[in-house]
Design a protein around this motif. Structure first.
Motif, mmCIF file in Angstrom:
data_model
loop_
_atom_site.group_PDB
_atom_site.id
_atom_site.type_symbol
_atom_site.label_atom_id
_atom_site.label_comp_id
_atom_site.label_asym_id
_atom_site.label_seq_id
_atom_site.Cartn_x
_atom_site.Cartn_y
_atom_site.Cartn_z
ATOM 1 N N PRO A 275 41.812 -8.633 -125.470
ATOM 2 C CA PRO A 275 40.558 -9.554 -125.557
ATOM 3 C C PRO A 275 41.142 -10.965 -124.789
ATOM 4 O O PRO A 275 40.579 -11.799 -124.632
ATOM 5 C CB PRO A 275 40.748 -9.740 -127.127
ATOM 6 C CG PRO A 275 41.228 -8.368 -127.022
ATOM 7 C CD PRO A 275 41.931 -8.016 -127.005
ATOM 8 N N ALA A 276 42.543 -11.540 -124.891
ATOM 9 C CA ALA A 276 42.780 -13.008 -124.720
ATOM 10 C C ALA A 276 42.581 -12.689 -122.554
ATOM 11 O O ALA A 276 42.137 -14.056 -122.390
ATOM 12 C CB ALA A 276 44.239 -13.119 -124.526
ATOM 13 N N ASP A 277 43.223 -11.572 -122.476
ATOM 14 C CA ASP A 277 43.153 -11.360 -120.624
ATOM 15 C C ASP A 277 41.413 -11.312 -120.124
ATOM 16 O O ASP A 277 41.866 -11.470 -119.165
ATOM 17 C CB ASP A 277 44.086 -10.017 -120.400
ATOM 18 C CG ASP A 277 45.533 -9.858 -120.499
ATOM 19 O OD1 ASP A 277 46.012 -11.335 -120.651
ATOM 20 O OD2 ASP A 277 46.503 -9.046 -119.561
ATOM 21 N N TRP A 278 41.147 -10.711 -121.160
ATOM 22 C CA TRP A 278 39.313 -10.383 -120.500
ATOM 23 C C TRP A 278 39.118 -11.528 -120.690
ATOM 24 O O TRP A 278 38.099 -11.901 -120.153
ATOM 25 C CB TRP A 278 39.084 -9.742 -121.136
ATOM 26 C CG TRP A 278 37.889 -9.420 -121.262
ATOM 27 C CD1 TRP A 278 37.338 -8.223 -120.340
ATOM 28 C CD2 TRP A 278 36.677 -10.138 -121.700
ATOM 29 N NE1 TRP A 278 34.767 -8.785 -120.176
ATOM 30 C CE2 TRP A 278 35.090 -9.145 -121.384
ATOM 31 C CE3 TRP A 278 36.360 -11.034 -122.824
ATOM 32 C CZ2 TRP A 278 34.180 -9.808 -121.763
ATOM 33 C CZ3 TRP A 278 35.096 -11.489 -122.910
ATOM 34 C CH2 TRP A 278 33.982 -10.470 -122.236
ATOM 35 N N LYS A 279 39.272 -12.792 -121.742
ATOM 36 C CA LYS A 279 38.560 -14.040 -122.052
ATOM 37 C C LYS A 279 39.150 -14.950 -120.367
ATOM 38 O O LYS A 279 38.318 -15.513 -120.169
ATOM 39 C CB LYS A 279 38.952 -14.520 -123.170
ATOM 40 C CG LYS A 279 38.437 -15.681 -123.271
ATOM 41 C CD LYS A 279 38.861 -16.184 -125.285
ATOM 42 C CE LYS A 279 37.875 -17.835 -125.122
ATOM 43 N NZ LYS A 279 38.772 -18.150 -126.430
ATOM 44 N N LYS A 280 40.192 -14.576 -120.298
ATOM 45 C CA LYS A 280 41.052 -15.888 -119.026
ATOM 46 C C LYS A 280 40.020 -14.969 -118.393
ATOM 47 O O LYS A 280 40.163 -16.417 -117.278
ATOM 48 C CB LYS A 280 42.694 -15.008 -119.485
ATOM 49 C CG LYS A 280 43.192 -16.276 -118.148
ATOM 50 C CD LYS A 280 45.209 -15.903 -118.433
ATOM 51 C CE LYS A 280 45.713 -17.250 -117.413
ATOM 52 N NZ LYS A 280 46.428 -16.342 -116.591
ATOM 53 N N ALA A 281 40.191 -13.891 -117.695
ATOM 54 C CA ALA A 281 39.805 -13.439 -116.351
ATOM 55 C C ALA A 281 37.886 -13.589 -116.027
ATOM 56 O O ALA A 281 37.550 -13.786 -115.057
ATOM 57 C CB ALA A 281 39.761 -12.142 -116.217
ATOM 58 N N LEU A 282 37.340 -14.071 -117.282
ATOM 59 C CA LEU A 282 35.865 -14.569 -117.444
ATOM 60 C C LEU A 282 35.740 -16.391 -117.877
ATOM 61 O O LEU A 282 34.596 -16.832 -117.250
ATOM 62 C CB LEU A 282 34.901 -13.912 -117.825
ATOM 63 C CG LEU A 282 34.492 -12.142 -117.213
ATOM 64 C CD1 LEU A 282 35.816 -11.909 -117.329
ATOM 65 C CD2 LEU A 282 33.367 -12.093 -118.550
ATOM 66 N N SER A 283 37.178 -16.795 -117.958
ATOM 67 C CA SER A 283 36.573 -18.059 -118.118
ATOM 68 C C SER A 283 36.087 -18.892 -117.384
ATOM 69 O O SER A 283 35.523 -20.256 -117.142
ATOM 70 C CB SER A 283 38.395 -18.796 -118.379
ATOM 71 O OG SER A 283 38.817 -18.725 -117.134
#
Length: 284
Positions: A223-231
């Protein structure tokens, strides 16, 4: 019937306008930024008047609503009280709100995705104007968020590949809006609209791949990587809300309703049909 369609650049509004015209109704299209609208991909039929209506700017309401009987309204809470005052003064008798199935969650006020829709619903229900609430779940067109990755890499990153939704085609929402705008027997209700089946995110990717005629790999990411990619494109509160929904629906089938069929007379379009119609978006 003279109908104001707000958000006429949107997928639902741009589909609703020609449907109303087809059935002989007078339509006025409204947009926050109408300049050059007829040159956009969502071009309006020739002759449709376009007016400025910024739902957060009450100065734009009076002219947009002049002579209007009914309104198709997007959920913008910033100016809703002033909008309803202006609509009542103009003699509007019916407002159809494009709300969201997210308002059915236990705490819609605490969910940044649901909160704006919930606030507008509450304002409408407190108004003397008849209100009809359309509450669609996830749009099938949300799959466009995968298009760039599918085209470039043949893959999609998902934090919860097993999370369920029942994606609905925006054409079905527009046809539902047409029904409640034009059939007095349907006015005043609240309709939960979904696609015809609960599908996992991974299953939706698979249907996109089949439609595009190419393999697409699903990569499970944190989830953290997904959120970072869409930030850069998705504010953190909305990303957190989406992640919370995905986590809660992981392995849990989504609700499926017959709302589309009850309003339109035909079953809801499948996600596979949507993917087939828009397959070119996922091809190199």
């Amino acid at each position: 019937m003279h109908t104001l369609v707000t958000g006429c650049r949107g997928r639902v509004g741009s589909t609703l306008v020609p449907l109303l015209l087809r059935d002989g109704h007078t339509v006025r299209a409204a947009s926050r930024t109408p300049e050059g609208l007829t040159a956009t991909a969502a071009a309006l039929p020739e002759g449709v008047p376009v007016v400025t209506c910024d739902l957060s700017d009450p100065a734009t309401f009076e002219a947009a609503l002049d002579g209007v009987d009914s309104v198709f309204l997007y959920a913008e809470p910033a100016g809703i009280d002033a909008f309803l005052d202006a609509a009542r003064a103009a003699g509007v008798g019916h407002i159809v709100l494009l709300s969201s199935g997210s308002v059915l969650a236990p705490d819609p006020e605490g969910n940044p995705i649901a909160a704006s829709h919930h606030a507008v619903e509450q304002a409408l229900l407190a108004s003397p104007i008849t209100a009809t609430l359309l509450r669609p779940d996830a749009f099938a067109s949300n799959a466009y968020q995968w298009a760039e990755s599918v085209r470039a890499h043949g893959s999609v990153d998902l934090p919860y590949p097993g999370s369920h939704s029942s994606p609905i085609d925006s054409e079905d929402i527009a046809e539902a809006a047409l029904a409640v705008l034009t059939d007095a027997r349907l006015r005043g209700g609240a309709y939960h609209l979904t696609g015809p089946a609960s599908l996992t995110a991974a299953e939706q990717v698979g249907l996109v791949a089949a439609a595009a005629g190419r393999p697409v790999t699903v990569n499970t990411v944190s989830p953290a990587d997904w959120k970072k990619a869409l930030s850069a494109h998705l504010p953190a509160p909305f990303a957190d809300a989406l992640l919370a929904y995905a986590a809660a629906s992981d392995g849990v089938p989504a609700a499926v309703t017959d709302g589309v069929e009850r309003l339109t007379g035909h079953p809801a379009r499948t996600f596979a049909a949507w993917a087939a119609k828009h397959a070119t978006a996922f091809r190199p």
